[in-house]
Structures are given as C-alpha cells and as structure tokens.
Scaffold this active site. Sequence first.
Site, PDB file in Angstrom:
ATOM      1  N   GLU A 112     -35.010   9.993  -3.213  1.00  0.00           N
ATOM      2  CA  GLU A 112     -35.473  11.351  -3.483  1.00  0.00           C
ATOM      3  C   GLU A 112     -35.482  11.603  -4.989  1.00  0.00           C
ATOM      4  O   GLU A 112     -36.303  12.356  -5.501  1.00  0.00           O
ATOM      5  CB  GLU A 112     -34.528  12.335  -2.781  1.00  0.00           C
ATOM      6  N   SER A 140     -29.471  15.391  -3.283  1.00  0.00           N
ATOM      7  CA  SER A 140     -29.799  14.264  -2.403  1.00  0.00           C
ATOM      8  C   SER A 140     -30.395  13.103  -3.201  1.00  0.00           C
ATOM      9  O   SER A 140     -31.387  13.289  -3.908  1.00  0.00           O
ATOM     10  CB  SER A 140     -30.827  14.701  -1.365  1.00  0.00           C
ATOM     11  N   ARG A 190     -40.455  17.098   0.645  1.00  0.00           N
ATOM     12  CA  ARG A 190     -40.062  16.619  -0.694  1.00  0.00           C
ATOM     13  C   ARG A 190     -41.205  15.859  -1.368  1.00  0.00           C
ATOM     14  O   ARG A 190     -40.994  14.830  -2.020  1.00  0.00           O
ATOM     15  CB  ARG A 190     -38.830  15.709  -0.628  1.00  0.00           C
TER      16      ARG A 190
HETATM   17  N1  EPU Z   1     -23.758  14.432   8.153  1.00  0.00           N
HETATM   18  C1  EPU Z   1     -22.945  13.371   8.481  1.00  0.00           C
HETATM   19  N2  EPU Z   1     -21.877  13.109   7.671  1.00  0.00           N
HETATM   20  C2  EPU Z   1     -21.593  13.891   6.612  1.00  0.00           C
HETATM   21  C3  EPU Z   1     -22.426  14.984   6.283  1.00  0.00           C
HETATM   22  C4  EPU Z   1     -23.518  15.234   7.080  1.00  0.00           C
HETATM   23  O1  EPU Z   1     -23.165  12.645   9.441  1.00  0.00           O
HETATM   24  O2  EPU Z   1     -20.618  13.599   5.936  1.00  0.00           O
HETATM   25  C5  EPU Z   1     -24.931  14.687   9.012  1.00  0.00           C
HETATM   26  C6  EPU Z   1     -24.642  15.689  10.081  1.00  0.00           C
HETATM   27  O3  EPU Z   1     -25.219  15.214  11.271  1.00  0.00           O
HETATM   28  C7  EPU Z   1     -25.379  16.927   9.619  1.00  0.00           C
HETATM   29  C8  EPU Z   1     -26.569  16.295   8.951  1.00  0.00           C
HETATM   30  O4  EPU Z   1     -25.998  15.198   8.245  1.00  0.00           O
HETATM   31  O5  EPU Z   1     -25.725  17.711  10.701  1.00  0.00           O
HETATM   32  C9  EPU Z   1     -27.361  17.189   8.022  1.00  0.00           C
HETATM   33  O6  EPU Z   1     -26.564  17.677   6.970  1.00  0.00           O
HETATM   34  P1  EPU Z   1     -27.051  18.978   6.133  1.00  0.00           P
HETATM   35  O7  EPU Z   1     -27.454  20.059   7.040  1.00  0.00           O
HETATM   36  O8  EPU Z   1     -26.012  19.251   5.114  1.00  0.00           O
HETATM   37  O9  EPU Z   1     -28.413  18.580   5.448  1.00  0.00           O
HETATM   38  P2  EPU Z   1     -28.953  17.231   4.858  1.00  0.00           P
HETATM   39  O10 EPU Z   1     -29.994  16.672   5.732  1.00  0.00           O
HETATM   40  O11 EPU Z   1     -27.821  16.353   4.541  1.00  0.00           O
HETATM   41  C10 EPU Z   1     -30.865  18.468   3.520  1.00  0.00           C
HETATM   42  C11 EPU Z   1     -31.468  18.426   2.125  1.00  0.00           C
HETATM   43  C12 EPU Z   1     -30.575  19.139   1.128  1.00  0.00           C
HETATM   44  C13 EPU Z   1     -30.378  20.573   1.596  1.00  0.00           C
HETATM   45  C14 EPU Z   1     -29.767  20.550   3.018  1.00  0.00           C
HETATM   46  C15 EPU Z   1     -29.626  21.915   3.616  1.00  0.00           C
HETATM   47  C16 EPU Z   1     -32.797  16.394   2.019  1.00  0.00           C
HETATM   48  C17 EPU Z   1     -32.921  15.023   1.458  1.00  0.00           C
HETATM   49  N3  EPU Z   1     -31.680  17.058   1.713  1.00  0.00           N
HETATM   50  O12 EPU Z   1     -29.647  17.740   3.469  1.00  0.00           O
HETATM   51  O13 EPU Z   1     -31.263  19.169  -0.119  1.00  0.00           O
HETATM   52  O14 EPU Z   1     -29.518  21.293   0.722  1.00  0.00           O
HETATM   53  O15 EPU Z   1     -30.645  19.799   3.894  1.00  0.00           O
HETATM   54  O16 EPU Z   1     -30.868  22.381   3.984  1.00  0.00           O
HETATM   55  O17 EPU Z   1     -33.704  16.853   2.697  1.00  0.00           O
HETATM   56  C18 EPU Z   1     -31.539  18.097  -2.235  1.00  0.00           C
HETATM   57  O18 EPU Z   1     -32.712  17.932  -1.923  1.00  0.00           O
HETATM   58  O19 EPU Z   1     -31.074  17.688  -3.319  1.00  0.00           O
HETATM   59  C19 EPU Z   1     -30.641  18.724  -1.269  1.00  0.00           C
HETATM   60  C20 EPU Z   1     -29.340  18.835  -1.503  1.00  0.00           C
END
Ligand code: EPU
Length: 337
Positions: free
Chosen positions: A333, A237, A165
């Site tokens: 972000e 995010s 990012r």
């Molecule tokens: N999780 C929780 N509680 C929740 C939801 C998620 O604990 O309510 C934890 C879980 O452990 C899950 C982990 O969060 O395994 C990761 O969740 P997810 O795979 O949905 O991805 P993320 O890290 O939350 C990142 C990007 C998103 C992108 C997703 C999918 C960043 C800051 N965000 O989110 O990007 O869509 O991966 O690849 O890197 C954005 O940049 O605006 C964005 C939405």
Amino acid sequence: MFVIKKDMPLGALNSFGVEARSAYYAEVNTIDKIKFAVNFAAYNQVPVLVLGGGSNTLFTHDHVGLVLRPTIRGIAVAEDMPRHVVLRVGAGVPWDGLVEHCVQRGLYGLENLSGIPGDVGAAPVQNIGAYGVEVKDCIAKVEAFDMQRRELLELSAEECHFGYRDSIFKRELRGKTVITHVSFKLQRTADLCLDYGDLRTAVEALGDPTLGNVRQAVLGIRAQKLPDPKVLGNAGSFFKNPVVPPERCGELKRQHGDMPMHELPDGGAKLSAAWLIDQCGWKGRRVGACGVHDQQPLVLVNHGGATGAELLALGRDVQQSVREHFGIELELEVNVA
Ligand code: EPU
C-alpha cells in the site's frame, strides 16, 4: 521567498522517519512556483517526486532529483446550496484539519476519515478510506498540474478512476501530475455511516450520533489500534487488503473456515491482510530496528534507526510467508521511492 534547497535531508518529512536525502527540495504554495520548480527540474534533467505529508512514502534510497512539496493552503466555499456545500481545498492543507473544519461546521461526509495523517493532495491518490467510507464518495473534482504538458488539468471524480486504495494518479498519471486542489461535496443533512466494525458501539458510548461524536469515536479507535507516527515511525497500512475472485472464495473457505472474508458485489471477497499476517506469526515481531506492529500487523514500524531498504526487506519477507501459507499475494500500500 521561494528557494530550491540542495541536498535536503528527508528524515523529518516522512512518517517512517527513515533517513534519505534529496538532491533538490522545494515547497511550493502557488501554481507559478510549481511551474518554476518543474522547469528547474526539466532544465537540470532530474526527476520530480511529489511528496505530501510523507505518510505513505517509504524512501529506500536517496532521491537524485527534486522532491516537490505542495503547500497550497485555503479552504474556500465553491458552492453553497441548501442541502450541500462544495469546498475547494488546497493540496497542502493537513487532511485532519479539513475533517475538523467540516465537523465544526456541520458538514457530513469526511467524519469517518478522522485522524488519517497526510495532506489533502494525497487523499485522492490512494483514495484514502477508513470505517466504511472512502474519500472518493465525497470528491467532486481534482485539479492538478500536468508536468509533461505544462498545463492545468481538471478531473471529475469519474475521470479519477477510483478503486480500493487506487486511482488514475497511481496508474496512467503516476509521477506525471502535481495535485493542486481537491473539491469535496459535503452534505448539510445527517448521513452517517456507522456500520463498520465496532464504530456504532463506540459512538453510542459517547452519546448521540452527532458529527463530533463520530469523529471522537474514530479518533479513539485509531488511537487504540494504530501507532502514532510521532512516537513510532510508520505509514499506516503497509499492505492492501487482498481481493480474491469468486472462484477462489469457496476453496479458501473450505481450507480456512475462520478466515475473515468481506464479500464483494461481484461474488469475490476482500480478505484481511492483518489476519493473514497474524496467522503467519508475524504480529509484534522485530527484525533489527524494524518490526510488525503488535496491535495491527498490517502496519510495519521503525523502532528507531531502520532504513527504508530494511523495512522493505521485512515487507518482502511478510509477503513471502503469506504467499507460502495461503497462496495469496499481498500488494504494497505504501509508495516505495
Ligand atoms: N486482525 C487480526 N489481527 C490483528 C488485527 C486485526 O486478525 O491483530 C483482523 C481482524 O479479523 C479484524 C480485521 O483484521 O477484523 C480488520 O481489522 P481493521 O478493521 O482494523 O481494518 P484493517 O483491514 O486492518 C483497514 C484499512 C485501514 C483503516 C481500517 C479501518 C487497508 C489496507 N487498511 O484496515 O487503513 O484504518 O481498515 O477502516 O485497507 C491505511 O490505509 O493506512 C489504514 C490504516
């Protein structure tokens, strides 16, 4: 016709839907118009803020200068080879329109980035990423207008200094350029990346691993987890996933055995901001008109009528909780303007 509007309301131009005004506003669909608008701002001694789709910007106050919205369109084939194609795309092309264009033409590379809001010009700035792919993997070059030197720049992917990012456009070139075109190198042969989370399972549920099925699967997962900004104001995010150095990983593992950790090549780890925020009890909480989303706590939402300052204050409170509970600093972000 090219007009510079005065006292422009920005509520409809940012996906949080927060109200703010800009002293001046211009949509620019050619490089000549960008030059004219930049000269106008210099003559009036006001700052320029470049706004793409407004899906990663939080307005916390009125803008005293010129908000410049590049609307350069066009998807042109710059190179057509047996194994790959290079597309030169205008900064004002909606991001997901480009992804759909590629999927329809059998071009591999951007399909995991389906459904990300915003315009093409913003994609390299924060090196958008999702489901195991970052846009840097497909960027061949970025063309931009340097507002200080008043000249056109061409940066190779390497010169963009992409990181998680992050890019040169958030650092040395912050606020100094207007991205006009981005060139993408896309593959003609299948090269899918399905190993992130439950993506493979979601694709298999649709049938063969085709480009179209990957796009549908990603759109489906996003629709389940991420609020639609047209329904509930948000900018995806709000925080980055924090990266910790190798020396902290052992201690964190000992203290919090169930903490999700994505190991990095240097021995450090990327943590899940969503998990950290969830553990601090913020998931689904509402403070006035602002809230922490109930499916994805990494996303802050505007329930209606929130100001940018209120959303930022909530973000600061979330950061403080995570700092107190885990000793970890969450970086924003979103771009605060
Ligand atoms: N999780 C929780 N509680 C929740 C939801 C998620 O604990 O309510 C934890 C879980 O452990 C899950 C982990 O969060 O395994 C990761 O969740 P997810 O795979 O949905 O991805 P993320 O890290 O939350 C990142 C990007 C998103 C992108 C997703 C999918 C960043 C800051 N965000 O989110 O990007 O869509 O991966 O690849 O890197 C954005 O940049 O605006 C964005 C939405």
